[in-house]
Design an enzyme around this catalytic site. Structure first.
Site, PDB file in Angstrom:
ATOM      1  N   ARG A  31       0.823  -1.252  -0.040  1.00 52.16           N
ATOM      2  CA  ARG A  31      -0.175   0.140   0.002  1.00 52.16           C
ATOM      3  C   ARG A  31       0.959   1.288   0.061  1.00 52.16           C
ATOM      4  NH1 ARG A  31      -3.736   2.872   3.953  1.00 52.16           N
ATOM      5  NH2 ARG A  31      -5.433   3.275   2.779  1.00 52.16           N
ATOM      6  N   ILE A  45      -7.496   7.714  -0.724  1.00 50.22           N
ATOM      7  CA  ILE A  45      -7.105   6.151  -0.820  1.00 50.22           C
ATOM      8  C   ILE A  45      -7.914   5.655   0.194  1.00 50.22           C
ATOM      9  CG2 ILE A  45      -4.922   6.281   0.277  1.00 50.22           C
ATOM     10  CD1 ILE A  45      -4.203   3.618  -1.189  1.00 50.22           C
ATOM     11  N   SER A  46      -8.770   4.707  -0.157  1.00 57.43           N
ATOM     12  CA  SER A  46     -10.023   4.229   0.967  1.00 57.43           C
ATOM     13  C   SER A  46      -9.299   3.317   2.065  1.00 57.43           C
ATOM     14  CB  SER A  46     -11.118   3.140   0.491  1.00 57.43           C
ATOM     15  OG  SER A  46     -11.839   4.001  -0.631  1.00 57.43           O
ATOM     16  N   GLN A  47      -9.896   3.366   3.434  1.00 55.37           N
ATOM     17  CA  GLN A  47      -9.567   2.598   4.461  1.00 55.37           C
ATOM     18  C   GLN A  47      -9.311   1.323   3.961  1.00 55.37           C
ATOM     19  OE1 GLN A  47     -12.621   2.565   7.174  1.00 55.37           O
ATOM     20  NE2 GLN A  47     -11.485   1.672   9.058  1.00 55.37           N
ATOM     21  N   PRO A  48      -8.227   0.306   4.462  1.00 58.54           N
ATOM     22  CA  PRO A  48      -8.018  -0.777   4.112  1.00 58.54           C
ATOM     23  C   PRO A  48      -9.306  -2.020   4.280  1.00 58.54           C
ATOM     24  CG  PRO A  48      -6.260   0.062   4.949  1.00 58.54           C
ATOM     25  CD  PRO A  48      -7.059   0.892   5.296  1.00 58.54           C
TER      26      PRO A  48
END
Length: 216
Positions: free
Chosen positions: A36, A62-65
């Site tokens: 990431r 970038i979205s939360q995992p």
């Protein structure tokens, strides 16, 4: 001393995904493999495995995992599948998809992001990803139908072109709701009679899907 990203990645998978109920092996393996930190700007790399969304270029995120994992798991992707992603962003979700599916087609409306993501994904060796600059609300007819469609931006409703470009039995995962407010993740399954079945997952907050068949 440098940051041990590999250790942080393992920790993220265990603590943010497994402990919260993500158990699809293909999804977990993808998260273990994809770095990431490569998808974040230099000044933000140290937060690569933090439990939250992070800023990238062009004022996007970038979205939360965990949320990405929930969406991927809900799609139930198989190794032979063809997947369409709407909202390439940094390219992180496209890389995760490419670890699971056979073919990934991803659309980004912001040229800076599309160019950066395409260059990075090529550099990282992904040969099963095609990136397009365009209006994601209209899908990508050339390579349709798709077994799965992942929409990484919030829409007021499910765009009809995406439903049209979905295979029978395929799934769309999309955040639906008000612009710049909390939305609800929806899983849309296309039935054999052409009708759709919708299921709701958790509440999320995504940047808006801008396009002809979405937010203007």
């Amino acid at each position: 001393m440098g940051i041990d990203f590999e250790q942080l990645r393992k920790q993220m998978v265990e603590e943010q995904l497994v402990k919260r109920g993500i158990d699809d092996e293909l999804v977990l393996e993808a998260f273990k493999k994809v770095k990431r930190e490569k998808f974040l700007p230099e000044n933000n790399k140290k937060y690569a495995y933090a439990d939250g969304a992070q800023l990238i270029a062009a004022g996007q995120t970038i979205s939360q995992p965990y949320i990405v994992a929930v969406m991927l798991e809900a799609l139930e992707i198989e190794k032979t599948d063809s997947v369409l992603e709407i909202g390439t962003g940094s390219g992180y979700a496209a890389a995760l998809l490419a670890e699971i599916a056979a073919e990934v087609y991803t659309i980004e409306r912001i040229e800076e992001l599309a160019v950066q993501a395409e260059e990075l994904l090529k550099k990282l060796g992904y040969q099963n990803i095609k990136v397009k600059l365009g209006d994601g609300s209209l899908g990508w007819e050339e390579f349709a139908p798709y077994d799965s469609i992942l929409v990484s931006a919030a829409a007021p409703y499910v765009p009809q072109k995406l439903i049209d470009q979905l295979s029978v039995g395929g799934k769309i995962v999309i955040p639906v709701g008000e612009r710049n407010k909390v939305q609800r993740l929806k899983v849309i399954t296309k039935k054999f009679n052409g009708k759709i079945k919708a299921k709701e997952l958790e509440y999320v907050r995504f940047v808006p899907l801008i396009g002809k068949d979405s937010w203007r």
